[in-house]
Write a protein that holds these residues in place. Sequence first.
Motif, short mmCIF file in Angstrom:
data_model
loop_
_atom_site.label_atom_id
_atom_site.label_comp_id
_atom_site.label_asym_id
_atom_site.label_seq_id
_atom_site.Cartn_x
_atom_site.Cartn_y
_atom_site.Cartn_z
N LYS A 148 0.81 -1.23 0.00
CA LYS A 148 0.00 0.00 0.00
C LYS A 148 0.83 1.28 0.00
O LYS A 148 0.39 2.32 0.46
CB LYS A 148 -0.99 0.03 1.17
N LEU A 149 2.06 1.20 -0.53
CA LEU A 149 2.86 2.41 -0.62
C LEU A 149 2.30 3.31 -1.71
O LEU A 149 1.69 2.84 -2.68
CB LEU A 149 4.33 2.08 -0.92
N ALA A 150 2.51 4.60 -1.56
CA ALA A 150 2.00 5.59 -2.50
C ALA A 150 2.73 5.49 -3.84
O ALA A 150 3.89 5.07 -3.91
CB ALA A 150 2.15 6.99 -1.93
N TYR A 151 2.06 5.92 -4.88
CA TYR A 151 2.62 5.91 -6.23
C TYR A 151 3.98 6.62 -6.28
O TYR A 151 4.95 6.09 -6.82
CB TYR A 151 1.63 6.58 -7.19
N ARG A 152 4.05 7.81 -5.69
CA ARG A 152 5.30 8.58 -5.73
C ARG A 152 6.43 7.85 -5.01
O ARG A 152 7.59 7.92 -5.42
CB ARG A 152 5.08 9.96 -5.13
N THR A 153 6.11 7.16 -3.93
CA THR A 153 7.12 6.41 -3.18
C THR A 153 7.64 5.25 -4.02
O THR A 153 8.86 5.00 -4.08
CB THR A 153 6.53 5.89 -1.86
N ILE A 154 6.74 4.55 -4.69
CA ILE A 154 7.15 3.44 -5.56
C ILE A 154 8.02 3.97 -6.70
O ILE A 154 9.03 3.36 -7.05
CB ILE A 154 5.92 2.67 -6.08
N CYS A 155 7.67 5.12 -7.24
CA CYS A 155 8.48 5.72 -8.31
C CYS A 155 9.87 6.09 -7.80
O CYS A 155 10.86 5.96 -8.53
CB CYS A 155 7.79 6.95 -8.88
N LEU A 156 9.97 6.54 -6.56
CA LEU A 156 11.28 6.85 -5.99
C LEU A 156 12.11 5.58 -5.87
O LEU A 156 13.31 5.58 -6.20
CB LEU A 156 11.12 7.53 -4.62
N HIS A 157 11.50 4.47 -5.44
CA HIS A 157 12.22 3.19 -5.37
C HIS A 157 12.70 2.78 -6.76
O HIS A 157 13.85 2.35 -6.91
CB HIS A 157 11.30 2.11 -4.78
#
Length: 185
Positions: free
Chosen positions: A68-77
């Motif tokens: 359930k991580l946010a879209y922006r967080t996944i993009c940072l990963h």
Amino acid sequence: PSSSRLHASSVSDDAFRLIAGSWRGSSASRYDAIWRAFKDFLSSRRISVHQVDLKTVTDYLSFLFEKKLAYRTICLHRSVLSTTLPHFDGMAIGEHPIVCRLIKGIFHRRPPRRKMYHSWDVGKVFEVFVAWAPPLSFKQLQRKTAFLVAMATSRRPSELASLRCSAAFMSSSNSGLRFLPSALS
């Protein structure tokens, strides 16, 4: 920064120190936290950093979505992995069509939320200024000037904070006064 990055990206220690020096301290610590999370993911699946393939990366990004991580967080990963892991099929991870489609799917299933800020009334600020009895204190003058400059220039707070009342950072002429920023924006 993690020494495992050096092995994954195949750069020398000297080159890696220069690359790491290009990141601000806050970015480096955030990137290290992401790299540690990725290594924990690999460890839980008994995968070595040297065995990482495109499937491993897509599994990791999907794992983050399931957490359930946010879209922006996944993009940072994705960005951190893209800068630290070798290319697959001649492309950086962030540019690989499969990863791009996965990220697009994440976007559609969990779009970023807009941060809503309370609106404010400029008129109320001016009412405060009018209520101040003359002569204004130096602190009141500073606040009034900062507000007026902010409103007139539409600059970011960091850019306004870089303004200095010093001859080294001001240029005056008959037509006015020009402030020169003391730092890059």
